[in-house]
Write a protein that holds these residues in place. Structure first.
Motif, PDB file in Angstrom:
ATOM      1  N   THR A 110       0.798  -1.221   0.000  1.00 25.15           N
ATOM      2  CA  THR A 110       0.000   0.000   0.000  1.00 25.15           C
ATOM      3  C   THR A 110       0.837   1.280   0.000  1.00 25.15           C
ATOM      4  O   THR A 110       0.425   2.290  -0.573  1.00 25.15           O
TER       5      THR A 110
ATOM      6  N   VAL B  54     -11.872   1.170 -12.606  1.00 28.53           N
ATOM      7  CA  VAL B  54     -12.099   1.464 -11.196  1.00 28.53           C
ATOM      8  C   VAL B  54     -11.287   2.699 -10.830  1.00 28.53           C
ATOM      9  O   VAL B  54     -10.417   3.132 -11.587  1.00 28.53           O
ATOM     10  N   ALA B  55     -11.567   3.261  -9.670  1.00 29.47           N
ATOM     11  CA  ALA B  55     -10.768   4.375  -9.184  1.00 29.47           C
ATOM     12  C   ALA B  55      -9.348   3.892  -8.892  1.00 29.47           C
ATOM     13  O   ALA B  55      -9.146   2.748  -8.486  1.00 29.47           O
ATOM     14  N   GLU B  56      -8.378   4.775  -9.106  1.00 32.71           N
ATOM     15  CA  GLU B  56      -6.976   4.386  -8.928  1.00 32.71           C
ATOM     16  C   GLU B  56      -6.722   3.801  -7.551  1.00 32.71           C
ATOM     17  O   GLU B  56      -5.997   2.807  -7.406  1.00 32.71           O
ATOM     18  N   GLU B  57      -7.338   4.386  -6.520  1.00 35.20           N
ATOM     19  CA  GLU B  57      -7.099   3.911  -5.150  1.00 35.20           C
ATOM     20  C   GLU B  57      -7.691   2.533  -4.876  1.00 35.20           C
ATOM     21  O   GLU B  57      -7.373   1.907  -3.861  1.00 35.20           O
ATOM     22  N   GLU B  58      -8.551   2.048  -5.766  1.00 34.95           N
ATOM     23  CA  GLU B  58      -9.126   0.724  -5.593  1.00 34.95           C
ATOM     24  C   GLU B  58      -8.211  -0.395  -6.109  1.00 34.95           C
ATOM     25  O   GLU B  58      -8.448  -1.571  -5.833  1.00 34.95           O
TER      26      GLU B  58
ATOM     27  N   GLN C 176      -5.377  -3.001  -6.258  1.00 30.00           N
ATOM     28  CA  GLN C 176      -4.676  -3.759  -5.224  1.00 30.00           C
ATOM     29  C   GLN C 176      -3.351  -4.265  -5.775  1.00 30.00           C
ATOM     30  O   GLN C 176      -3.265  -4.672  -6.939  1.00 30.00           O
TER      31      GLN C 176
END
Length: 405
Positions: free
Chosen positions: A15, A373-377, A379
């Motif tokens: 992360t 999807v959103a970039e922060e999604e 993994q």
């Protein structure tokens, strides 16, 4: 070890690796005491100059894992065992023996015709894209970035597509260092044993045959792990390199305006991720020949030294230009390592041809590609060693497969 060791596992390696490396640097400096799974100790070198010193002084920081002073602490089911097991390969050899093996590997790879390689990569990319282009979306990692290098490497080995997919799955399982890692390594060993026997009996115009019949005279027990090393070194990092570059181009506005002109930006994106999200974050390893001071730490003879490639590439003391945002044109990163155990030049050329072609062909075929999807999604893979997205879902306007034309 000086200071409290940092566990070399956990979610922050996926992360927030940049923040984690900065915390390590602030607390420990350029050489960090760490513990791997099983509470096994090691040193992680994240300073650029310190890592360069390690890589260019094999008489002090040697390659053979037989030198490791912690073998008595290693459990038989340790997930990292396939990565440190002292097999007879170019990775773990030293001195004249290393030069013999490296010469054979370099010759086998250098004989790959670059024009044929690009043609095969284009054809393979088109075939994979034909499999999903008539839909409106796909997971690029599963359908494209993880498969393309494996299929091209399978062609280089003289193998078919199904064999390539099976080997890719096993290699990913082994590198992720989960509970099935050792079983995956055993499958790879058996597969390469069969390949060596087949190429001894009937050589062909492929890398495996050239290595089997090279004047260096590698024995079967040497060839089997060597072929695994070449497969892993070529497939895993190249697939993540492609995926990380595409992720950058789909999320960074500096590349958004030029997706339709991918030939102008593919090389820039690929080079930038070697600095920011290099596929190989941490590499095992080197072993101190004797007690030595490095980056303010005392390394004892036999201690394991891990190559913190991602950390070193982010070293703020490297030079100001390398830390500025914007396209990277500097190639002084350590993502291909350095010194006598660096990635062989023919292998780097092969990887770059596959990666550039993969990005160019995809964006030529699907110019309005967008992240689904959103970039922060997104993994990241659960591995402290490799850096790559676990999936890369995208959408696009459906087009007809070329094979139907």
């Amino acid at each position: 070890m000086n200071g409290c060791p940092v566990p070399l596992h956990g979610p922050r390696f996926q992360t927030d690796p940049a923040g984690l490396y900065q915390e390590m640097r602030t607390t420990h400096g350029p050489v960090v005491p760490v513990t791997m799974e099983g509470d096994l100790p090691a040193w992680l070198v994240i300073g650029y100059r310190e890592l360069h010193h390690v890589l260019t002084n094999p008489d002090v920081f040697a390659r053979s894992s037989k030198r490791w002073n912690a073998w008595d602490k290693v459990p038989p089911d340790w997930p990292q065992m396939p990565m440190v097991m002292p097999l007879p390969t170019v990775l773990y050899s030293e001195g004249a023996e290393h030069r013999r093996r490296a010469g054979a590997v370099g010759d086998a790879l250098a004989a790959v015709d670059p024009h044929e390689l690009r043609s095969v990569t284009v054809r393979t990319a088109d075939r994979l894209i034909d499999g999903f282009c008539a839909s409106s979306g796909v997971d690029l990692r599963q359908a494209y970035t993880a498969r393309l290098p494996a299929l091209v490497l399978s062609w280089m080995y003289g193998l078919d597509e199904q064999q390539g997919d099976r080997l890719t799955t096993a290699m990913t399982t082994m590198v992720d260092a989960g509970p099935e890692a050792i079983a995956a390594q055993q499958f790879l060993m058996q597969s390469m044993t069969e390949l060596v026997a087949a190429r001894r009996a009937a050589p062909g115009p492929d890398v495996a045959s050239r290595l089997v019949h090279h004047p260096a005279g590698l024995a079967d027990e040497e060839l089997v792990p060597e072929l695994i090393v070449l497969l892993g070194a070529g497939n895993q990092p190249t697939g993540e390199w492609i995926g990380n570059a595409l992720r950058l181009m789909l999320t960074d506005e500096r590349f958004g305006a030029s997706l339709a002109g991918a030939r102008l930006s593919a090389g820039e994106a690929l080079n930038e991720v070697l600095w920011e999200d290099t596929p190989t974050q941490v590499y095992l390893g080197r072993y101190a020949v004797h007690d030595v001071q490095l980056g303010g730490q005392t390394i004892r003879g036999g201690d394991m030294v891990l190559l913190g490639l991602a950390g070193a590439n982010r070293d703020p003391e490297l030079h100001p230009a390398a830390q500025m945002s914007g396209n990277r044109t500097n190639h002084a990163h350590l993502s291909f390592s350095h010194g006598e155990h660096r990635c062989p030049y023919p292998a780097r050329e092969i990887a770059e041809t596959i990666a550039v072609t993969a990005v160019e062909v995809l964006l030529d075929r699907l110019p309005d590609l967008e992240l689904a999807v959103a970039e922060e999604e997104l993994q990241w893979r659960p591995s402290p060693w490799m850096r790559g997205v676990a999936s890369l879902p995208v959408t696009f306007t459906p087009v007809s497969p070329q094979g139907a034309a």
